[in-house]
Design an enzyme around this catalytic site. Structure first.
Site, mmCIF file in Angstrom:
data_model
loop_
_atom_site.group_PDB
_atom_site.id
_atom_site.type_symbol
_atom_site.label_atom_id
_atom_site.label_comp_id
_atom_site.label_asym_id
_atom_site.label_seq_id
_atom_site.Cartn_x
_atom_site.Cartn_y
_atom_site.Cartn_z
ATOM 1 N N HIS A 113 11.829 -9.641 3.389
ATOM 2 C CA HIS A 113 12.850 -9.646 4.431
ATOM 3 C C HIS A 113 12.527 -8.688 5.582
ATOM 4 O O HIS A 113 13.280 -8.627 6.553
ATOM 5 C CB HIS A 113 14.210 -9.268 3.839
ATOM 6 C CG HIS A 113 14.858 -10.372 3.065
ATOM 7 N ND1 HIS A 113 14.245 -11.018 2.018
ATOM 8 C CD2 HIS A 113 16.080 -10.949 3.201
ATOM 9 C CE1 HIS A 113 15.053 -11.937 1.532
ATOM 10 N NE2 HIS A 113 16.177 -11.921 2.233
ATOM 11 N N ASN A 135 8.652 -49.600 8.545
ATOM 12 C CA ASN A 135 7.498 -50.495 8.691
ATOM 13 C C ASN A 135 6.465 -50.319 7.585
ATOM 14 O O ASN A 135 5.385 -50.903 7.630
ATOM 15 C CB ASN A 135 6.855 -50.331 10.072
ATOM 16 C CG ASN A 135 6.250 -48.954 10.296
ATOM 17 O OD1 ASN A 135 6.052 -48.177 9.353
ATOM 18 N ND2 ASN A 135 5.948 -48.639 11.548
ATOM 19 N N HIS A 139 5.187 -40.382 18.990
ATOM 20 C CA HIS A 139 3.876 -41.018 19.167
ATOM 21 C C HIS A 139 4.013 -42.469 19.625
ATOM 22 O O HIS A 139 3.037 -43.087 20.049
ATOM 23 C CB HIS A 139 3.076 -40.953 17.866
ATOM 24 C CG HIS A 139 3.756 -41.565 16.686
ATOM 25 N ND1 HIS A 139 4.762 -40.928 15.995
ATOM 26 C CD2 HIS A 139 3.584 -42.759 16.071
ATOM 27 C CE1 HIS A 139 5.170 -41.700 15.001
ATOM 28 N NE2 HIS A 139 4.481 -42.817 15.031
ATOM 29 N N GLY A 174 7.787 -35.452 19.390
ATOM 30 C CA GLY A 174 6.420 -35.564 18.900
ATOM 31 C C GLY A 174 6.294 -34.926 17.545
ATOM 32 O O GLY A 174 5.900 -35.587 16.578
ATOM 33 N N PRO A 175 6.618 -33.602 17.417
ATOM 34 C CA PRO A 175 6.665 -33.021 16.074
ATOM 35 C C PRO A 175 7.735 -33.755 15.263
ATOM 36 O O PRO A 175 8.922 -33.666 15.581
ATOM 37 C CB PRO A 175 7.054 -31.563 16.342
ATOM 38 C CG PRO A 175 6.626 -31.309 17.753
ATOM 39 C CD PRO A 175 6.858 -32.600 18.465
ATOM 40 N N LEU A 176 7.340 -34.497 14.273
ATOM 41 C CA LEU A 176 8.228 -35.464 13.638
ATOM 42 C C LEU A 176 9.465 -34.818 13.026
ATOM 43 O O LEU A 176 9.414 -33.735 12.452
ATOM 44 C CB LEU A 176 7.462 -36.246 12.570
ATOM 45 C CG LEU A 176 6.333 -37.129 13.116
ATOM 46 C CD1 LEU A 176 5.577 -37.817 11.980
ATOM 47 C CD2 LEU A 176 6.868 -38.165 14.094
ATOM 48 N N GLU A 236 17.857 -23.043 9.105
ATOM 49 C CA GLU A 236 17.345 -22.398 10.312
ATOM 50 C C GLU A 236 16.639 -23.372 11.246
ATOM 51 O O GLU A 236 16.827 -23.320 12.472
ATOM 52 C CB GLU A 236 16.376 -21.258 9.938
ATOM 53 C CG GLU A 236 17.028 -20.043 9.320
ATOM 54 C CD GLU A 236 17.133 -20.125 7.806
ATOM 55 O OE1 GLU A 236 17.544 -19.126 7.184
ATOM 56 O OE2 GLU A 236 16.800 -21.197 7.239
ATOM 57 N N GLY A 245 7.650 -41.182 9.020
ATOM 58 C CA GLY A 245 7.154 -39.820 9.162
ATOM 59 C C GLY A 245 8.261 -38.833 9.464
ATOM 60 O O GLY A 245 8.281 -37.717 8.931
ATOM 61 N N HIS A 298 -0.856 -44.897 20.100
ATOM 62 C CA HIS A 298 -0.382 -45.384 18.802
ATOM 63 C C HIS A 298 0.309 -46.736 18.969
ATOM 64 O O HIS A 298 1.532 -46.808 19.148
ATOM 65 C CB HIS A 298 0.591 -44.376 18.191
ATOM 66 C CG HIS A 298 0.002 -43.010 18.008
ATOM 67 N ND1 HIS A 298 -0.202 -42.139 19.062
ATOM 68 C CD2 HIS A 298 -0.418 -42.370 16.893
ATOM 69 C CE1 HIS A 298 -0.731 -41.021 18.601
ATOM 70 N NE2 HIS A 298 -0.877 -41.125 17.298
ATOM 71 N N ARG A 332 19.551 -3.498 12.560
ATOM 72 C CA ARG A 332 20.588 -3.404 11.544
ATOM 73 C C ARG A 332 21.219 -2.015 11.549
ATOM 74 O O ARG A 332 22.421 -1.861 11.347
ATOM 75 C CB ARG A 332 19.969 -3.690 10.176
ATOM 76 C CG ARG A 332 20.927 -3.559 9.002
ATOM 77 C CD ARG A 332 20.141 -3.536 7.706
ATOM 78 N NE ARG A 332 20.982 -3.552 6.535
ATOM 79 C CZ ARG A 332 20.547 -3.321 5.302
ATOM 80 N NH1 ARG A 332 19.264 -3.060 5.110
ATOM 81 N NH2 ARG A 332 21.352 -3.355 4.277
ATOM 82 N N HIS A 352 18.023 -7.490 11.849
ATOM 83 C CA HIS A 352 17.184 -6.968 10.768
ATOM 84 C C HIS A 352 15.728 -7.005 11.222
ATOM 85 O O HIS A 352 14.892 -7.712 10.675
ATOM 86 C CB HIS A 352 17.389 -7.759 9.478
ATOM 87 C CG HIS A 352 18.778 -7.629 8.909
ATOM 88 N ND1 HIS A 352 19.907 -7.963 9.630
ATOM 89 C CD2 HIS A 352 19.213 -7.215 7.689
ATOM 90 C CE1 HIS A 352 20.986 -7.750 8.885
ATOM 91 N NE2 HIS A 352 20.606 -7.282 7.710
ATOM 92 N N HIS A 379 -1.738 -47.699 12.867
ATOM 93 C CA HIS A 379 -0.891 -46.591 13.333
ATOM 94 C C HIS A 379 -1.350 -45.998 14.664
ATOM 95 O O HIS A 379 -0.577 -45.959 15.624
ATOM 96 C CB HIS A 379 -0.844 -45.487 12.270
ATOM 97 C CG HIS A 379 -0.064 -44.281 12.689
ATOM 98 N ND1 HIS A 379 1.281 -44.144 12.421
ATOM 99 C CD2 HIS A 379 -0.427 -43.147 13.354
ATOM 100 C CE1 HIS A 379 1.711 -42.996 12.907
ATOM 101 N NE2 HIS A 379 0.691 -42.363 13.471
#
Length: 659
Positions: A465, A184, A68, A115-117, A403, A155, A26, A515, A453, A259
């Site tokens: 749930h 950019n 990237h 990497g996972p944005l 989470e 991103g 990239h 639980r 749970h 890109h």
């Protein structure tokens, strides 16, 4: 050109060389963000690339959230001597130290796998949070501070986890966190306004951040000056927004086409000419390295100051305090766990809460919390106070209903070092944090997940749930060790393994907790549980074997008593951790699972799909759950001793008929 301009051009030339040679990568943001990264390294980042210089506690951390753009980071790490020319030539090739996205275990100078944005930003928040917490909890006079820097793009800010991170960092006033945002104007598919139009500066300001904007990100002087201004502002995290044009200096400048597409030889040479690159591929002029002399001098001096400070501490104060960052010995952990009193009946979430209290008493850097369900998952350490801007020396983290942030931020804390972080929520909501859990396993980060749970026994809250497939999904993550304990001894084993895995840098651990109250098993065994599975009854003439986990171990024992009356004696195996048992030798596995595969049954009030590894007849939940009182729900799904025994009896006779 000045030597600084030569250095920036050298970075850009290397980016072109790497992506062209690999025919992959990239170049877009890597080219336009080069001046900003140069400004950060030259004038601000504190890092000593010398011997052990990338591992000392007092260094600054830099996280490339836009993973990237790795070619730019690798080019910079080459300029400061942490990567070789050969490393760059192996960009994106199998076995190289320059993988497609930064990997913390593969490349010196890389602080986090990204990497996972958006996750890099959350990891950076965790690092900054860890730095402040450690300084406050140690309370050592004169302890040098360090900062966390993060580079991201559009991103990252479009991913939802980024807003969780921005909100949390602003609330906490993490003044040692500095985010550089390369505006950019482009993502992979199109120009940014197609998918994001908000005022990003106002977004950060509204969350309690300091903000500086540099309209010309090509001017490294202005970027550096803006960072200097932000470092003078205390009490808040800081955003430096700098505007650029993606693919600067190339035929694709300003277009999303820049890109992720290597330029090729002709367009690459044309771009190099625009940058003033007159030297050969993968070459770096001496002037470029000279331009970074302030970086080397600053890092060397800071490392010396840290060493002098550490040596100057009184032995009875400083050494003891700093050694606490390494955590208690396994002997201390075991003693603390063994001292826990057993009750006739208790939920494993309650047992977990008591274990946390016992371990917190010997480990001042075991800290964490839950995603706003502390009273349900029992994650608050007794007598401890929440960490906050006003009380940074606390040890309970109020993550809020975030989470994903909780998991990614805990990864950052674990990577920073010195802290054993944990985070809790209901098992069904592990889906929100799944990718960050995967990342913790990929990075071998010593994080602890507490999921309560754990089955249909949630009851009235219903199928939204009641987890069915979640534990199976977690068990499929390589390197994550999952534990579903049936009682206190098995829970102790899970916590012991967490500390053992932290010490060995094996990766994360998950405890899956009930639980409802569960009885203590008559043949419960800490040692047996430590091996992942063991027999909880004795039956020399066994015709079948039932393998169960958690609350279903007691159910299996009850079903086994009924089956024996019907002439079908059954062994019962508790398997609190498939992953741990899988690592045992074949001899022990045969001892625990002595009967032929076709006479083995598994019992778990969750999806049965993964159980075929151990048993031919998995008994579980094929669909979603239902809302109603716990006893009614379990009975309707066939989870009573009588119904389980009937089902096993029918399957057993069917096996006999087919033999």
């Amino acid at each position: 050109m000045t030597k600084e301009q030569i250095a920036i051009s050298a970075l850009r030339g290397l980016v072109i060389d790497m992506t062209n040679k690999a025919n992959s990568g990239h170049p877009g943001m890597a080219l336009d963000a080069a001046p900003a990264l140069f400004a950060l390294f030259r004038d601000h980042l504190v890092l000593d690339p010398g011997e052990n210089g990338t591992s000392w506690m007092g260094r600054d951390r830099f996280v490339l959230s836009a993973g990237h753009v790795s070619a730019l980071l690798y080019a910079m790490l080459h300029l400061v001597g942490l990567l070789t020319k050969e490393d760059l030539m192996g960009f994106r090739q199998l076995g190289s130290r320059t993988p497609g996205h930064p990997e913390v275990l593969e490349t010196p100078g890389v602080e986090a796998t990204s990497g996972p944005l958006g996750q890099g930003l959350a990891e950076a928040v965790g690092m900054a949070f860890a730095e402040r917490t450690i300084r406050a909890r140690l309370g050592l006079e004169g302890m040098p501070e360090h900062r966390t820097y993060c580079l991201l793009g559009d991103g990252c800010l479009e991913e939802g986890v980024s807003q969780e991170a921005i909100s949390f960092a602003g609330k906490e006033g993490l003044e040692n966190l500095f985010v550089l945002y390369d505006a950019n104007g482009s993502t992979l598919d199109a120009e940014t306004p197609v998918s994001m139009k908000e005022d990003v500066a106002l977004r950060f300001l509204s969350a309690g951040w300091n903000v500086e904007v540099v309209e010309d990100g090509e001017d490294w002087h202005k970027v550096s000056e803006a960072l200097s201004v932000l470092k003078e502002r205390k009490g808040r995290p800081s955003l430096l927004l700098f505007r650029t044009r993606i693919g600067k200096g190339t035929a694709y400048e300003g277009s999303h086409k820049a890109h992720g597409k290597p330029l090729g030889e002709d367009l690459g040479n044309e771009a190099k000419k625009n940058f003033g690159v007159s030297w050969g591929p993968f070459e770096v002029p001496e002037e470029a390295k000279d331009a970074l002399l302030p970086f080397f001098e600053r890092g060397r001096k800071a490392k010396e100051e840290w060493d002098l400070w550490a040596k100057g501490l009184a032995p009875e104060e400083g050494k003891k305090a700093l050694s606490a960052l390494e955590g208690p010995s396994l002997g201390e952990v075991r003693s603390a766990l063994e001292a826990l009193p057993s009750k006739e009946k208790e939920s494993t979430r309650s047992l977990s809460g008591r274990a946390l209290d016992a371990l917190a008493a010997i480990d001042p850097f075991l800290l964490g919390g839950s995603a706003d369900v502390a009273s349900s998952v029992l994650t608050d350490i007794k007598g401890a106070e929440p960490i906050s801007k006003e009380n940074p020396a606390g040890r309970i983290v109020r993550y809020g209903i975030r989470e994903f942030l909780m998991a990614a931020m805990n990864n950052g804390m674990a990577l920073h070092g010195g802290i054993r972080p944990y985070g809790g929520c209901f098992l069904v909501f592990s889906d929100y944090m799944k990718n960050a859990i995967r990342m913790s396993a990929l990075m071998k980060a010593g994080t602890l997940y507490l999921f309560s749970h754990d089955s249909l026994a949630v009851g009235e809250d219903g199928p939204t749930h009641q987890p069915v497939e979640q534990l199976g999904a977690l068990r499929m993550i390589p390197g994550l060790e999952c534990w579903r304990p049936a009682d206190i001894e098995e829970l102790k084993a899970g916590y012991y393994r967490f500390y053992e895995r932290c010490g060995n840098k094996e990766g994360p651990t998950a405890l899956v907790l009930s639980r409802q109250d569960l009885p203590t098993l008559e043949r419960s065994s800490f040692e047996g549980a430590l091996r992942g599975a063991y027999l909880v009854n004795e039956e020399k003439e066994a015709k079948i074997e039932i393998i169960a986990t958690g609350s279903e171990v007691t159910l299996a024992l009850e079903a086994a008593r009924i089956l024996k009356e019907k002439g079908i004696p059954a062994l019962v195996c508790s398997m609190p951790s498939m992953e741990r048992f899988r690592k045992e030798g074949k001899e022990y596995q045969r001892k625990v699972l002595p009967l032929p595969y076709r006479f083995r049954f598994s019992l778990e009030m969750l999806s049965p799909l993964l159980w075929h590894e151990w048993a031919e007849h998995p008994i579980g939940v094929e669909g979603f759950g239902a809302s109603g009182p716990m006893k009614d729900v379990l009975l309707s799904f066939g989870f009573s001793a009588e119904k389980v025994a009937q089902r096993i009896e029918a399957l057993y006779h069917e096996e006999g008929e087919n033999a």
